[in-house]
Design a protein around this motif. Structure first.
Motif, PDB file in Angstrom:
ATOM      1  N   SER A 227     -41.251  13.406  13.905  1.00 16.05           N
ATOM      2  CA  SER A 227     -40.320  14.307  12.967  1.00 16.05           C
ATOM      3  C   SER A 227     -39.615  13.604  11.852  1.00 16.05           C
ATOM      4  CB  SER A 227     -39.293  14.451  14.074  1.00 16.05           C
ATOM      5  OG  SER A 227     -38.790  13.627  14.256  1.00 16.05           O
ATOM      6  N   SER A 228     -39.236  13.829  10.870  1.00 13.30           N
ATOM      7  CA  SER A 228     -38.819  13.407   9.679  1.00 13.30           C
ATOM      8  C   SER A 228     -37.837  12.855   9.884  1.00 13.30           C
ATOM      9  CB  SER A 228     -38.195  14.612   8.734  1.00 13.30           C
ATOM     10  OG  SER A 228     -39.466  15.076   8.228  1.00 13.30           O
ATOM     11  N   ASP A 229     -36.880  13.296  10.591  1.00 13.32           N
ATOM     12  CA  ASP A 229     -35.319  11.946  10.140  1.00 13.32           C
ATOM     13  C   ASP A 229     -35.775  10.827  11.336  1.00 13.32           C
ATOM     14  OD1 ASP A 229     -34.074  14.133   9.211  1.00 13.32           O
ATOM     15  OD2 ASP A 229     -32.990  14.608  10.897  1.00 13.32           O
ATOM     16  N   ILE A 230     -36.490  10.892  12.302  1.00  9.00           N
ATOM     17  CA  ILE A 230     -37.442   9.995  12.938  1.00  9.00           C
ATOM     18  C   ILE A 230     -37.703   8.998  12.206  1.00  9.00           C
ATOM     19  CG2 ILE A 230     -37.992   8.126  14.752  1.00  9.00           C
ATOM     20  CD1 ILE A 230     -36.477  10.960  16.142  1.00  9.00           C
ATOM     21  N   ALA A 231     -38.709   8.990  11.716  1.00 10.84           N
ATOM     22  CA  ALA A 231     -39.786   8.908  10.541  1.00 10.84           C
ATOM     23  C   ALA A 231     -39.380   8.343   9.006  1.00 10.84           C
ATOM     24  CB  ALA A 231     -40.142  10.273   9.767  1.00 10.84           C
ATOM     25  N   HIS A 232     -37.797   8.590   9.208  1.00  9.22           N
ATOM     26  CA  HIS A 232     -36.790   8.156   7.496  1.00  9.22           C
ATOM     27  C   HIS A 232     -36.823   7.011   8.272  1.00  9.22           C
ATOM     28  CE1 HIS A 232     -34.169   8.175   4.057  1.00  9.22           C
ATOM     29  NE2 HIS A 232     -35.070   7.055   4.301  1.00  9.22           N
ATOM     30  N   TYR A 233     -35.897   7.067   9.508  1.00  3.26           N
ATOM     31  CA  TYR A 233     -35.425   5.659  10.325  1.00  3.26           C
ATOM     32  C   TYR A 233     -36.490   4.900  10.566  1.00  3.26           C
ATOM     33  CZ  TYR A 233     -33.333   3.167  13.978  1.00  3.26           C
ATOM     34  OH  TYR A 233     -33.655   1.888  14.297  1.00  3.26           O
ATOM     35  N   VAL A 234     -37.494   5.248  11.055  1.00  5.61           N
ATOM     36  CA  VAL A 234     -38.794   3.684  11.399  1.00  5.61           C
ATOM     37  C   VAL A 234     -38.772   3.695   9.704  1.00  5.61           C
ATOM     38  CG1 VAL A 234     -41.406   3.677  11.746  1.00  5.61           C
ATOM     39  CG2 VAL A 234     -39.630   4.805  13.269  1.00  5.61           C
ATOM     40  N   TYR A 235     -39.209   3.823   8.454  1.00  4.36           N
ATOM     41  CA  TYR A 235     -39.605   3.341   7.286  1.00  4.36           C
ATOM     42  C   TYR A 235     -38.476   2.572   7.254  1.00  4.36           C
ATOM     43  CZ  TYR A 235     -40.472   3.534   2.598  1.00  4.36           C
ATOM     44  OH  TYR A 235     -41.130   3.286   1.633  1.00  4.36           O
ATOM     45  N   ARG A 236     -37.226   3.209   7.164  1.00  4.24           N
ATOM     46  CA  ARG A 236     -36.299   2.642   6.479  1.00  4.24           C
ATOM     47  C   ARG A 236     -36.281   0.598   7.383  1.00  4.24           C
ATOM     48  NH1 ARG A 236     -32.545   6.768   7.721  1.00  4.24           N
ATOM     49  NH2 ARG A 236     -31.331   5.583   8.902  1.00  4.24           N
ATOM     50  N   THR A 237     -36.166   0.909   8.421  1.00  2.00           N
ATOM     51  CA  THR A 237     -35.643   0.015   9.930  1.00  2.00           C
ATOM     52  C   THR A 237     -36.963  -1.241   9.324  1.00  2.00           C
ATOM     53  OG1 THR A 237     -34.487   0.942  10.952  1.00  2.00           O
ATOM     54  CG2 THR A 237     -35.478  -1.008  11.741  1.00  2.00           C
ATOM     55  N   GLY A 238     -37.886  -0.196   9.424  1.00  2.00           N
ATOM     56  CA  GLY A 238     -39.041  -1.107   8.995  1.00  2.00           C
ATOM     57  C   GLY A 238     -39.412  -2.034   8.024  1.00  2.00           C
ATOM     58  N   ALA A 239     -39.042  -1.514   7.008  1.00  2.00           N
ATOM     59  CA  ALA A 239     -39.037  -2.817   5.882  1.00  2.00           C
ATOM     60  C   ALA A 239     -38.082  -3.335   5.630  1.00  2.00           C
ATOM     61  CB  ALA A 239     -38.990  -1.085   4.854  1.00  2.00           C
ATOM     62  N   ALA A 240     -36.957  -2.752   6.524  1.00  2.00           N
ATOM     63  CA  ALA A 240     -35.711  -4.567   6.481  1.00  2.00           C
ATOM     64  C   ALA A 240     -36.230  -5.259   7.327  1.00  2.00           C
ATOM     65  CB  ALA A 240     -34.144  -3.275   6.545  1.00  2.00           C
ATOM     66  N   TYR A 241     -36.649  -5.350   7.931  1.00  2.00           N
ATOM     67  CA  TYR A 241     -37.505  -6.299   8.667  1.00  2.00           C
ATOM     68  C   TYR A 241     -38.531  -6.884   7.886  1.00  2.00           C
ATOM     69  CZ  TYR A 241     -33.867  -6.127  11.982  1.00  2.00           C
ATOM     70  OH  TYR A 241     -32.397  -6.154  12.623  1.00  2.00           O
ATOM     71  N   GLY A 242     -39.352  -6.521   6.647  1.00  2.00           N
ATOM     72  CA  GLY A 242     -40.331  -6.827   6.684  1.00  2.00           C
ATOM     73  C   GLY A 242     -41.169  -6.285   6.484  1.00  2.00           C
ATOM     74  N   LYS A 243     -41.459  -4.940   7.328  1.00  2.00           N
ATOM     75  CA  LYS A 243     -42.751  -4.611   7.815  1.00  2.00           C
ATOM     76  C   LYS A 243     -43.678  -3.682   6.762  1.00  2.00           C
ATOM     77  CE  LYS A 243     -40.935  -5.397  11.959  1.00  2.00           C
ATOM     78  NZ  LYS A 243     -41.437  -6.736  12.455  1.00  2.00           N
ATOM     79  N   ARG A 244     -44.717  -3.237   6.807  1.00  2.00           N
ATOM     80  CA  ARG A 244     -46.044  -2.283   6.414  1.00  2.00           C
ATOM     81  C   ARG A 244     -45.129  -1.075   6.808  1.00  2.00           C
ATOM     82  NH1 ARG A 244     -51.911  -3.133   4.120  1.00  2.00           N
ATOM     83  NH2 ARG A 244     -50.808  -5.259   2.696  1.00  2.00           N
ATOM     84  N   VAL A 245     -44.991  -0.450   6.628  1.00  2.00           N
ATOM     85  CA  VAL A 245     -44.570   1.073   6.694  1.00  2.00           C
ATOM     86  C   VAL A 245     -45.154   2.145   6.532  1.00  2.00           C
ATOM     87  CG1 VAL A 245     -42.576   2.479   8.709  1.00  2.00           C
ATOM     88  CG2 VAL A 245     -41.987   0.074   8.078  1.00  2.00           C
ATOM     89  N   GLN A 246     -45.479   3.413   7.678  1.00  2.00           N
ATOM     90  CA  GLN A 246     -46.231   4.508   7.385  1.00  2.00           C
ATOM     91  C   GLN A 246     -45.424   4.964   7.974  1.00  2.00           C
ATOM     92  OE1 GLN A 246     -50.413   5.004   8.841  1.00  2.00           O
ATOM     93  NE2 GLN A 246     -50.708   4.474   6.791  1.00  2.00           N
ATOM     94  N   ALA A 247     -44.889   6.097   7.687  1.00  2.00           N
ATOM     95  CA  ALA A 247     -44.271   7.010   8.785  1.00  2.00           C
ATOM     96  C   ALA A 247     -44.387   8.520   8.245  1.00  2.00           C
ATOM     97  CB  ALA A 247     -42.943   6.857   8.878  1.00  2.00           C
ATOM     98  N   MET A 248     -44.990   9.339   9.205  1.00  2.00           N
ATOM     99  CA  MET A 248     -45.484  10.665   8.796  1.00  2.00           C
ATOM    100  C   MET A 248     -43.828  11.764   9.214  1.00  2.00           C
ATOM    101  SD  MET A 248     -47.687   9.551   7.991  1.00  2.00           S
ATOM    102  CE  MET A 248     -49.273   9.299   6.231  1.00  2.00           C
ATOM    103  N   GLY A 249     -43.624  12.535   8.881  1.00  2.00           N
ATOM    104  CA  GLY A 249     -42.902  13.068   9.537  1.00  2.00           C
ATOM    105  C   GLY A 249     -42.959  15.117   9.761  1.00  2.00           C
ATOM    106  N   GLY A 250     -42.290  16.181   9.350  1.00  2.00           N
ATOM    107  CA  GLY A 250     -42.424  17.037  10.589  1.00  2.00           C
ATOM    108  C   GLY A 250     -42.387  17.729   8.830  1.00  2.00           C
ATOM    109  N   ALA A 251     -43.474  19.108   9.493  1.00  2.00           N
ATOM    110  CA  ALA A 251     -43.670  20.052   8.347  1.00  2.00           C
ATOM    111  C   ALA A 251     -43.292  21.535   8.198  1.00  2.00           C
ATOM    112  CB  ALA A 251     -45.293  19.872   8.789  1.00  2.00           C
ATOM    113  N   LYS A 252     -44.048  22.733   7.324  1.00  2.00           N
ATOM    114  CA  LYS A 252     -43.266  23.952   6.934  1.00  2.00           C
ATOM    115  C   LYS A 252     -44.327  24.274   6.117  1.00  2.00           C
ATOM    116  CE  LYS A 252     -40.499  26.914   8.608  1.00  2.00           C
ATOM    117  NZ  LYS A 252     -39.094  27.240   9.270  1.00  2.00           N
ATOM    118  N   ASN A 253     -45.711  24.479   7.099  1.00  2.00           N
ATOM    119  CA  ASN A 253     -46.513  25.129   6.293  1.00  2.00           C
ATOM    120  C   ASN A 253     -46.951  25.973   5.193  1.00  2.00           C
ATOM    121  OD1 ASN A 253     -47.573  22.002   6.176  1.00  2.00           O
ATOM    122  ND2 ASN A 253     -48.480  21.983   7.848  1.00  2.00           N
TER     123      ASN A 253
END
Ligand code: NAD
Length: 499
Positions: A227-253
């Motif tokens: 889901s998007s909030d957790i994707a954003h958290y993972v993206y921010r936190t992983g990047a802060a620890y110097g990692k490459r991150v791709q984080a796919m989130g929620g949708a409303k197609n």
């Protein structure tokens, strides 16, 4: 009661002492069917150390030998398709045919990974300067990790580890704690296929394990889907620890239906894409946008008729179109969204709440639900519901219909139904969404193309699988080489240029 463990350094291990157990439900009956051992930071560290030990040798194998392991893995998974599909349905609740599709779509990425020697070929420029050649190579990152959602417990792990491992990394998978058995089984099969111990590890758990992954110094990259909030958290936190991150989130197609569309085909497709897998797909079509009053009336009439013919059943029922949602908590969330939609003033045309199946009264079932006159300012339109709930949001014109998905905070997928090639082409070019279907309801790209949404549907800048996946899991090294002979060439004290 069955206990589901972890897979570290080539063996199943139980939960660390003191770590908890998570309930894994049977969504058909509502009963707890197994307990999953939750991991902790120490277990993530064990997995990372094992992965690091295995990675050097694995990366040194020539790519064709790694590809052979992928071929064998594909063969083993295909041979066990029935077992895997049954296990997947039993924990997720999707019907068996859909579970087979889940495994099959993952296998298509493995097929792509079988061709990894070709994908890893570098670039070469002969004579970039006098006697100078330049070449680049793609090298694996080392130890990488993937964190996956409950809704595709076979496909999404394979999107990630298929490519990550084929290019020479070792991998730590943190699957959803709601349906953890299939990912564990896949790791066993990868080892049976010939991957050395430690190349693919599975650590079960929740936020504690995710945080340990995001902060672990040996883990170079993290791929996330959820889901998007957790994707954003993972993206921010992983990047802060110097990692490459791709984080796919929620949708409303959105599914756009123009007045010239084949309405019978569109209705059929929209019913499948809205209600299939109980709406628990990030590429589901939970919003339909008919253009013009006449199209709206005709479409609504067909949808209502189609819903009357839908069969909701247990996941093992071969005649059922969809089964229960994954947990009681998820059922409650979807049903409260339905209640909110009514309060916001949308017209509830078909109410799926209170649906029960004889003999399975405690199962997590929700009947197909249809809203009309949904407006873009309603929170139930803005939010992802992730259940069997279809919303009709009417549009007056093509431009109106184009604006809705473009202005929506999510931008995963969109579909347009029309017989007009020019309108479809214009729509595909201008819509602010990452994946577009033209008379195709669920435009999940094939494995050798690439999957990824826009806006709140994805954080980071590389997609899943295809060449984007290869790029995500490798780093480029560029070599500039010359082989001088004879007299010593004068070194310049200015930056060298290729004159
Ligand atoms: P989720 O976000 O609840 O969980 C995803 C993963 O994150 C799980 O492994 C979970 O254990 C972990 N997690 C949960 N809470 C966490 C926290 N607070 N901190 C760190 N990690 C946490 O998602 P879900 O319910 O398993 O899956 C459904 C969601 O996934 C939907 O929003 C759906 O749209 C999305 N999804 C997106 C795609 C895509 O490609 N864009 C594909 C499939 C699913």
């Amino acid at each position: 009661m069955r206990e589901i463990g972890h897979f570290v350094n080539g063996a199943i291990v139980g939960g660390p002492p003191g770590a908890g157990r998570g309930d894994v439900f049977d969504p058909n009956s509502g009963a707890v069917q197994a307990r999953v051992a939750m991991g902790d930071a120490a277990l993530v560290d064990d997995a990372a150390q094992a992965a690091a030990r295995a990675q050097t040798g694995w990366a040194q194998l020539n790519p064709q030998r790694r590809a052979r392991v992928m071929f064998e893995f594909k063969r083993l998974v295909e041979a066990r398709m029935d077992e895997l599909a049954a296990l997947l349905s039993a924990e997720h609740g999707k019907v068996i045919a859909d579970s087979r599709g889940d495994v099959q779509r993952g296998l298509e990425v493995i097929e792509f990974a079988c061709g990894i020697p070709h994908a890893l070929k570098g670039e070469y420029t002969e004579g970039a300067g006098p006697g100078i050649d330049v070449y680049s190579m793609r090298q694996p990152l080392g130890v990488v990790a993937g964190i996956t959602p409950f809704n595709f417990p076979a496909m999404i792990p394979m999107w990630m580890f298929g490519i990550a491992i084929a290019v020479g990394n070792s991998f730590i998978l943190k699957p959803s704690e709601k349906d953890p058995s299939v990912p564990l089984r896949l790791a066993e099969l990868m080892m049976e296929a010939g991957a050395p111990a430690g190349v693919l590890n599975v650590v079960q758990g929740d936020k504690a394990v995710v945080d340990a992954i995001l902060t672990h110094p040996l883990i170079r990259a993290v791929s996330f889907v959820g889901s998007s909030d957790i994707a954003h958290y993972v993206y921010r936190t992983g990047a802060a620890y110097g990692k490459r991150v791709q984080a796919m989130g929620g949708a409303k197609n959105h599914g756009i239906v123009l007045p010239d569309a084949d309405l019978d085909q569109a209705t059929n497709d929209i019913l499948g894409a809205a209600y299939g897998s109980a709406g628990e797909r990030c590429m589901a079509l939970p919003v339909v946008v008919p253009v013009g009053e006449k199209t709206a009336l005709a479409l609504r009439e067909r949808l209502v008729k189609g819903i009357e013919g839908l069969k909701v059943g247990v996941s093992t029922d071969p005649d059922a179109q969809y089964g229960p949602v994954v947990t009681a908590a998820h059922k409650d969330r979807v049903e409260s969204s339905i209640a909110k939609g009514i309060l916001e003033g949308a017209e509830l045309v078909v109410d799926g709440r209170g649906f029960t199946l004889q003999g399975y009264e405690k199962g997590f079932f929700i009947g197909p639900t249809l809203f009309d006159h949904v407006r873009s300012d309603m929170t139930t339109y803005q939010e992802e519901i992730f259940g069997p709930v279809l919303q009709i949001a009417r549009a007056n014109s093509f431009e109106d219909a184009l604006r809705l998905p473009s202005a929506h905070p999510y931008g995963n997928g969109v579909a347009i139904y029309t017989r007009n090639g020019k309108a479809a082409r214009d729509f595909a070019a201008r819509v602010d969404v990452g994946m577009v279907g033209i008379n195709v309801p669920i435009p999940v790209p094939v494995a050798y193309h690439t999957f990824g949404g826009w806006k709140r549907s994805a954080f980071g800048d590389t997609n899943q699988h295809g060449m984007e996946g290869v790029k995500f899991y490798t780093k480029v090294k560029t070599v500039t080489a010359r082989w001088p002979e004879g007299e010593v060439e004068d070194s310049a004290f200015v930056i060298p240029t290729m004159r």
